[in-house]
Design a protein around this motif. Structure first.
Motif, PDB file in Angstrom:
ATOM      1  N   ASN A 167       0.729   4.605 -13.608  1.00  0.00           N
ATOM      2  CA  ASN A 167      -0.403   4.801 -14.341  1.00  0.00           C
ATOM      3  C   ASN A 167      -0.712   3.701 -15.373  1.00  0.00           C
ATOM      4  O   ASN A 167      -1.935   3.806 -15.669  1.00  0.00           O
ATOM      5  N   ARG A 168       0.300   3.356 -16.190  1.00  0.00           N
ATOM      6  CA  ARG A 168      -0.025   2.497 -17.148  1.00  0.00           C
ATOM      7  C   ARG A 168      -0.327   1.087 -16.788  1.00  0.00           C
ATOM      8  O   ARG A 168      -1.320   0.373 -17.438  1.00  0.00           O
ATOM      9  N   GLU A 169       0.025   0.497 -15.595  1.00  0.00           N
ATOM     10  CA  GLU A 169      -0.565  -0.816 -15.222  1.00  0.00           C
ATOM     11  C   GLU A 169      -1.243  -0.806 -14.120  1.00  0.00           C
ATOM     12  O   GLU A 169      -1.112  -1.589 -12.981  1.00  0.00           O
ATOM     13  N   ILE A 170      -2.324   0.186 -14.156  1.00  0.00           N
ATOM     14  CA  ILE A 170      -3.371   0.227 -12.799  1.00  0.00           C
ATOM     15  C   ILE A 170      -4.073  -1.211 -12.590  1.00  0.00           C
ATOM     16  O   ILE A 170      -4.148  -1.324 -11.486  1.00  0.00           O
ATOM     17  N   ASN A 171      -4.371  -1.761 -13.685  1.00  0.00           N
ATOM     18  CA  ASN A 171      -5.280  -2.835 -13.715  1.00  0.00           C
ATOM     19  C   ASN A 171      -4.421  -3.943 -12.898  1.00  0.00           C
ATOM     20  O   ASN A 171      -4.924  -4.784 -12.065  1.00  0.00           O
ATOM     21  N   ALA A 172      -3.060  -3.910 -13.467  1.00  0.00           N
ATOM     22  CA  ALA A 172      -2.207  -5.233 -12.639  1.00  0.00           C
ATOM     23  C   ALA A 172      -2.159  -4.779 -11.277  1.00  0.00           C
ATOM     24  O   ALA A 172      -2.258  -5.705 -10.520  1.00  0.00           O
ATOM     25  N   LEU A 173      -2.104  -3.573 -10.830  1.00  0.00           N
ATOM     26  CA  LEU A 173      -2.045  -3.323  -9.356  1.00  0.00           C
ATOM     27  C   LEU A 173      -3.346  -3.392  -8.650  1.00  0.00           C
ATOM     28  O   LEU A 173      -3.205  -3.792  -7.421  1.00  0.00           O
ATOM     29  N   ARG A 174      -4.305  -3.118  -9.250  1.00  0.00           N
ATOM     30  CA  ARG A 174      -5.626  -3.462  -8.788  1.00  0.00           C
ATOM     31  C   ARG A 174      -5.694  -4.884  -8.250  1.00  0.00           C
ATOM     32  O   ARG A 174      -6.319  -5.391  -7.191  1.00  0.00           O
ATOM     33  N   GLU A 175      -5.236  -5.854  -9.260  1.00  0.00           N
ATOM     34  CA  GLU A 175      -5.533  -7.229  -8.976  1.00  0.00           C
ATOM     35  C   GLU A 175      -4.504  -7.812  -8.037  1.00  0.00           C
ATOM     36  O   GLU A 175      -5.047  -8.520  -6.985  1.00  0.00           O
ATOM     37  N   ALA A 176      -3.292  -7.213  -8.108  1.00  0.00           N
ATOM     38  CA  ALA A 176      -2.410  -7.493  -6.984  1.00  0.00           C
ATOM     39  C   ALA A 176      -2.847  -6.977  -5.374  1.00  0.00           C
ATOM     40  O   ALA A 176      -2.818  -7.950  -4.551  1.00  0.00           O
ATOM     41  N   ARG A 177      -3.366  -5.908  -5.426  1.00  0.00           N
ATOM     42  CA  ARG A 177      -3.944  -5.377  -4.239  1.00  0.00           C
ATOM     43  C   ARG A 177      -5.143  -6.228  -3.698  1.00  0.00           C
ATOM     44  O   ARG A 177      -5.308  -6.497  -2.274  1.00  0.00           O
ATOM     45  N   LYS A 178      -6.017  -6.531  -4.575  1.00  0.00           N
ATOM     46  CA  LYS A 178      -7.082  -7.436  -4.143  1.00  0.00           C
ATOM     47  C   LYS A 178      -6.842  -8.881  -3.572  1.00  0.00           C
ATOM     48  O   LYS A 178      -7.204  -9.386  -2.597  1.00  0.00           O
ATOM     49  N   LEU A 179      -5.625  -9.424  -4.253  1.00  0.00           N
ATOM     50  CA  LEU A 179      -5.141 -10.762  -3.567  1.00  0.00           C
ATOM     51  C   LEU A 179      -3.976 -10.607  -2.483  1.00  0.00           C
ATOM     52  O   LEU A 179      -3.589 -11.471  -2.035  1.00  0.00           O
ATOM     53  N   GLY A 180      -3.956  -9.293  -2.349  1.00  0.00           N
ATOM     54  CA  GLY A 180      -2.683  -9.114  -0.960  1.00  0.00           C
ATOM     55  C   GLY A 180      -1.503  -9.488  -1.618  1.00  0.00           C
ATOM     56  O   GLY A 180      -0.423  -9.674  -0.693  1.00  0.00           O
ATOM     57  N   ILE A 181      -0.937  -9.147  -2.774  1.00  0.00           N
ATOM     58  CA  ILE A 181       0.311  -9.499  -3.217  1.00  0.00           C
ATOM     59  C   ILE A 181       1.175  -8.245  -3.312  1.00  0.00           C
ATOM     60  O   ILE A 181       0.832  -7.197  -3.613  1.00  0.00           O
ATOM     61  N   PRO A 182       2.376  -8.310  -2.613  1.00  0.00           N
ATOM     62  CA  PRO A 182       3.042  -7.041  -2.138  1.00  0.00           C
ATOM     63  C   PRO A 182       3.722  -6.544  -3.465  1.00  0.00           C
ATOM     64  O   PRO A 182       3.860  -7.232  -4.604  1.00  0.00           O
ATOM     65  N   THR A 183       3.461  -5.198  -3.826  1.00  0.00           N
ATOM     66  CA  THR A 183       4.078  -4.538  -5.038  1.00  0.00           C
ATOM     67  C   THR A 183       5.062  -3.580  -4.840  1.00  0.00           C
ATOM     68  O   THR A 183       5.174  -2.896  -3.847  1.00  0.00           O
ATOM     69  N   ILE A 184       5.997  -3.405  -5.778  1.00  0.00           N
ATOM     70  CA  ILE A 184       7.194  -2.800  -5.850  1.00  0.00           C
ATOM     71  C   ILE A 184       7.014  -1.977  -7.197  1.00  0.00           C
ATOM     72  O   ILE A 184       6.910  -2.515  -8.453  1.00  0.00           O
TER      73      ILE A 184
END
Length: 282
Positions: A167-184
């Protein structure tokens, strides 16, 4: 190995979720029950997610890529800065700057500016500038260092990103998803697990639970680096043996062709993981 890990997780209180009135229904598969109005997270799901995350990190690091940790909340900041720095990986513990990943070239430009300012400080401690200019340059250096010091050695996009509190890091997650970077992601019962490629359900407000998760992921980084070194040494040894073997240049060329074929096969099978960061950046 699992028993001490489970014990550490339980003692850290990672299974205590948020109040049931503020839960996210998408977290239902990870919830064991409810007690006194608080959701209890299924510790089996936590261990499962943590082991999957460690496996992913080990594989990515062994392939020569890096990990970036993101946790700007007070409970995560100190833990990340200490443990992640020990394994020489990258982190963001201050405000996430928009474009940190999607506009990575600009971020690298700002880091070069930081190096320039540090060089000026080291050479003459800003004595060649007026007091007003010195004050401005010091403020600029302090600001860049505060926001970007954790990623100053990150010269390419990370192979995987670890996030505390979706919830707090949603902007970081959006950028990672846009670039196809896997997230944990360490996700509490009020979070959205759809933002995570690997979800670790658990309390993301407890410093002890965050510490256990980060500690285990850093162990996976160490294992991945060791595998990277062993693979590199094995390749060098194989190359030396091939050069020293008999059969002349013709045999060496055949061995090279076989090695090239094997290498192309590996890149095809791991295409989803081994995407080149530079391509994603453009």
């Amino acid at each position: 190995m699992a028993n001490p890990l489970v014990q550490d997780l339980i003692e850290s209180g990672i299974h205590f979720g948020q109040r049931s009135s503020g839960w996210n229904p998408k977290m239902q598969p990870y919830i064991y029950g409810k007690r006194n109005g608080i959701h209890i997270i299924d510790i089996k799901e936590t261990v499962k997610g943590l082991l999957l995350a460690k496996k992913l990190i080990t594989r990515v690091v062994s392939q020569g890529k890096d990990v970036c940790f993101v946790g700007t909340k007070r409970q995560a900041k100190g833990v990340i800065e200490q443990r992640v720095a020990d394994v020489k990986m990258h982190y963001v513990t201050e405000r996430w700057l928009g474009g940190t990943l999607t506009n990575f070239r600009t971020i690298r430009t700002r880091l070069k500016r930081l190096e320039e300012l540090e060089a000026i400080e080291q050479n003459d401690n800003f004595q060649s500038y007026s007091k007003k200019m010195e004050s401005q340059l010091r403020r600029e250096m302090k600001k860049i260092r505060r926001n970007l010091d954790g990623i100053r050695n990150m010269h390419t996009l990370p192979g995987v990103m670890v996030v505390i509190d979706v919830n707090r890091e949603i902007n970081a997650l959006r950028e990672a998803r846009k670039l196809g970077i896997p997230t944990i992601c360490l996700i509490d019962t009020d979070g959205d697990p759809e933002w995570a490629d690997v979800a670790i359900p658990g309390n993301d407000d407890s410093m002890r639970s965050i510490d256990v998760v980060i500690r285990e992921l850093c162990k996976a980084i160490v294992d991945g680096k060791q595998m990277r070194v062993e693979t590199s040494e094995g390749s060098d040894q194989a190359g030396s043996e091939g050069d020293a073997g008999q059969g002349g240049p013709r045999r060496s060329r055949r061995a090279q062709f076989r090695a090239d074929d094997a290498g192309s096969g590996r890149s095809t099978s791991n295409a989803g993981v081994d995407a080149e960061p530079a391509k994603a950046e453009s």
